[in-house]
Design an enzyme around this catalytic site. Sequence first.
Site, PDB file in Angstrom:
ATOM      1  N   ASP A   1     -15.298  12.077  16.007  1.00  0.00           N
ATOM      2  CA  ASP A   1     -13.885  11.605  16.995  1.00  0.00           C
ATOM      3  C   ASP A   1     -14.176  11.568  18.728  1.00  0.00           C
ATOM      4  O   ASP A   1     -15.132  12.252  19.331  1.00  0.00           O
ATOM      5  CB  ASP A   1     -12.933  13.131  17.461  1.00  0.00           C
ATOM      6  CG  ASP A   1     -11.145  13.250  17.636  1.00  0.00           C
ATOM      7  OD1 ASP A   1     -10.241  12.948  16.682  1.00  0.00           O
ATOM      8  OD2 ASP A   1     -10.946  12.900  18.452  1.00  0.00           O
TER       9      ASP A   1
ATOM     10  N   ARG B   1       5.589   3.983   9.113  1.00  0.00           N
ATOM     11  CA  ARG B   1       4.480   3.744   7.980  1.00  0.00           C
ATOM     12  C   ARG B   1       3.793   2.070   9.058  1.00  0.00           C
ATOM     13  O   ARG B   1       2.652   1.847   8.994  1.00  0.00           O
ATOM     14  CB  ARG B   1       4.289   4.121   7.114  1.00  0.00           C
ATOM     15  CG  ARG B   1       4.056   5.462   6.687  1.00  0.00           C
ATOM     16  CD  ARG B   1       3.990   5.371   4.999  1.00  0.00           C
ATOM     17  NE  ARG B   1       4.050   6.753   4.651  1.00  0.00           N
ATOM     18  CZ  ARG B   1       4.913   7.498   3.810  1.00  0.00           C
ATOM     19  NH1 ARG B   1       6.039   6.246   3.128  1.00  0.00           N
ATOM     20  NH2 ARG B   1       4.823   8.781   3.246  1.00  0.00           N
TER      21      ARG B   1
ATOM     22  N   ASN C   1      -2.601   5.138   7.337  1.00  0.00           N
ATOM     23  CA  ASN C   1      -1.202   5.050   7.359  1.00  0.00           C
ATOM     24  C   ASN C   1      -1.081   3.799   8.157  1.00  0.00           C
ATOM     25  O   ASN C   1      -1.248   3.954   9.090  1.00  0.00           O
ATOM     26  CB  ASN C   1       0.052   6.000   7.267  1.00  0.00           C
ATOM     27  CG  ASN C   1       0.654   6.852   6.583  1.00  0.00           C
ATOM     28  OD1 ASN C   1       0.077   5.709   5.019  1.00  0.00           O
ATOM     29  ND2 ASN C   1       0.699   7.452   6.386  1.00  0.00           N
ATOM     30  N   PRO C   2      -0.926   2.580   7.773  1.00  0.00           N
ATOM     31  CA  PRO C   2      -0.283   2.301   5.993  1.00  0.00           C
ATOM     32  C   PRO C   2      -1.502   2.625   4.505  1.00  0.00           C
ATOM     33  O   PRO C   2      -2.208   1.405   5.450  1.00  0.00           O
ATOM     34  CB  PRO C   2       0.981   1.349   5.775  1.00  0.00           C
ATOM     35  CG  PRO C   2       0.551   0.029   7.153  1.00  0.00           C
ATOM     36  CD  PRO C   2      -0.539   1.271   8.293  1.00  0.00           C
ATOM     37  N   CYS C   3      -1.264   3.436   4.098  1.00  0.00           N
ATOM     38  CA  CYS C   3      -2.249   2.946   3.352  1.00  0.00           C
ATOM     39  C   CYS C   3      -3.159   2.406   2.582  1.00  0.00           C
ATOM     40  O   CYS C   3      -4.144   2.392   2.588  1.00  0.00           O
ATOM     41  CB  CYS C   3      -2.573   4.978   2.666  1.00  0.00           C
ATOM     42  SG  CYS C   3      -3.867   5.276   1.036  1.00  0.00           S
ATOM     43  N   ASP C   4      -2.259   1.479   2.193  1.00  0.00           N
ATOM     44  CA  ASP C   4      -2.447   0.310   1.281  1.00  0.00           C
ATOM     45  C   ASP C   4      -3.296  -0.747   1.896  1.00  0.00           C
ATOM     46  O   ASP C   4      -4.275  -0.908   1.184  1.00  0.00           O
ATOM     47  CB  ASP C   4      -1.236  -0.366   0.493  1.00  0.00           C
ATOM     48  CG  ASP C   4      -0.854   0.798  -0.162  1.00  0.00           C
ATOM     49  OD1 ASP C   4      -1.248   1.457  -1.617  1.00  0.00           O
ATOM     50  OD2 ASP C   4       0.712   1.482   0.065  1.00  0.00           O
TER      51      ASP C   4
ATOM     52  N   ASP D   1       2.458  12.313  -3.426  1.00  0.00           N
ATOM     53  CA  ASP D   1       3.903  11.434  -3.942  1.00  0.00           C
ATOM     54  C   ASP D   1       4.285  12.282  -5.190  1.00  0.00           C
ATOM     55  O   ASP D   1       5.046  13.003  -5.605  1.00  0.00           O
ATOM     56  CB  ASP D   1       4.187  10.102  -3.615  1.00  0.00           C
ATOM     57  CG  ASP D   1       3.751   9.612  -1.940  1.00  0.00           C
ATOM     58  OD1 ASP D   1       5.144   9.745  -1.328  1.00  0.00           O
ATOM     59  OD2 ASP D   1       2.529   8.986  -2.253  1.00  0.00           O
TER      60      ASP D   1
ATOM     61  N   HIS E   1       2.483   2.953  -1.136  1.00  0.00           N
ATOM     62  CA  HIS E   1       2.621   4.276  -0.189  1.00  0.00           C
ATOM     63  C   HIS E   1       4.044   4.117   0.481  1.00  0.00           C
ATOM     64  O   HIS E   1       3.746   4.137   2.199  1.00  0.00           O
ATOM     65  CB  HIS E   1       1.136   5.183  -0.015  1.00  0.00           C
ATOM     66  CG  HIS E   1       1.684   5.976   0.837  1.00  0.00           C
ATOM     67  ND1 HIS E   1       2.279   7.815   0.381  1.00  0.00           N
ATOM     68  CD2 HIS E   1       1.232   6.553   1.939  1.00  0.00           C
ATOM     69  CE1 HIS E   1       2.049   8.028   0.895  1.00  0.00           C
ATOM     70  NE2 HIS E   1       1.739   7.893   2.528  1.00  0.00           N
TER      71      HIS E   1
ATOM     72  N   THR F   1       2.824  16.259   8.657  1.00  0.00           N
ATOM     73  CA  THR F   1       2.317  16.671   7.851  1.00  0.00           C
ATOM     74  C   THR F   1       1.013  16.917   7.778  1.00  0.00           C
ATOM     75  O   THR F   1       0.136  15.838   8.104  1.00  0.00           O
ATOM     76  CB  THR F   1       2.538  16.144   6.053  1.00  0.00           C
ATOM     77  OG1 THR F   1       1.643  14.889   6.185  1.00  0.00           O
ATOM     78  CG2 THR F   1       4.211  15.347   6.368  1.00  0.00           C
TER      79      THR F   1
END
Length: 307
Positions: free
Chosen positions: A35, A88, A120-123, A148, A175, A224
Amino acid sequence: MKLRKVMIIGVGNVGSTTAYTLVNRGFCEEIALVDLNKDLAYGHGQDLLDAAAYRQNMIKVSLRESTDCADIDIAVITVTSGLAQKSRAEELTGTSKIMANLIPSMMKSGFKGIFLIATNPCDAITYQVWKLSGLPRHRVIGTGVWLDTVRLRRLLGEQMDIGPQSIDAFIVGEHGDSQFPVWSHSSVYGINLNDLESKKIDFNDIGLKAKNKGFEIVKYKHCTEYGIASTIAEICQHIFTNSHRALALSCVLDGEYGYKDLAIGVPAILDQHGIKKVIELDFNDNEKKLFTNSVDIVKGYIDHISL
């Protein structure tokens, strides 16, 4: 025996909770934290070492730079741009810039493992990482729609008074908002859900609730973390244990479902090398239309990434 090592890049809520989940599951020997905020990483590291001291096995928690990655088996990417986002899709610009610097530097440093993307956006980010890394597609995986899918099974189980582990149902696609459940392939021990005593269940409503559950959680707690951390840990565990389990993940397609050169959520079998095989479901006509729509949306995100 080769020690199993996971690097977590970004130790905010998701990254730190993932590290804690990995410690408690105890299937890897080293968790490396990365980090830009060194004090935060140090604090999490010391706290995690306290938790690891309760384990019967030895678990090392280390602090590293992302370029110290040549011996890492799985690099989990949870880092984000840190900007307040409404969707996202709006995360794409800032996060893709981070990936454009992060991934090439890791590859130059000798990374030979598997990338697991939760950012995200994950794809779209999964696709970008694949392109930037030059790795074979089976070694670049997005968490995709597995959480999901788990939410869908949980909600169905609550309605039907059946354990979610007994329900075989998948969400596929982006997603995001265009994801959808594949009801034509949803069953409990081989019995289609539509044939069970479930006529009072509004399946469309269940699918919508599963899709929106993340946004609902964010509304109440502003993030989340537990669900996605468990998702990441489960994927890592299936890789390390060579489980050959099928999960709904963001996979780079190469002709499956009639598409290639994009990443999207579909069922896939995991083994020790990453994705062993993408499972091609036989969609009905409506599901084909929904999948095509989801593909088009993901392609739209990809078009805005500089590679």
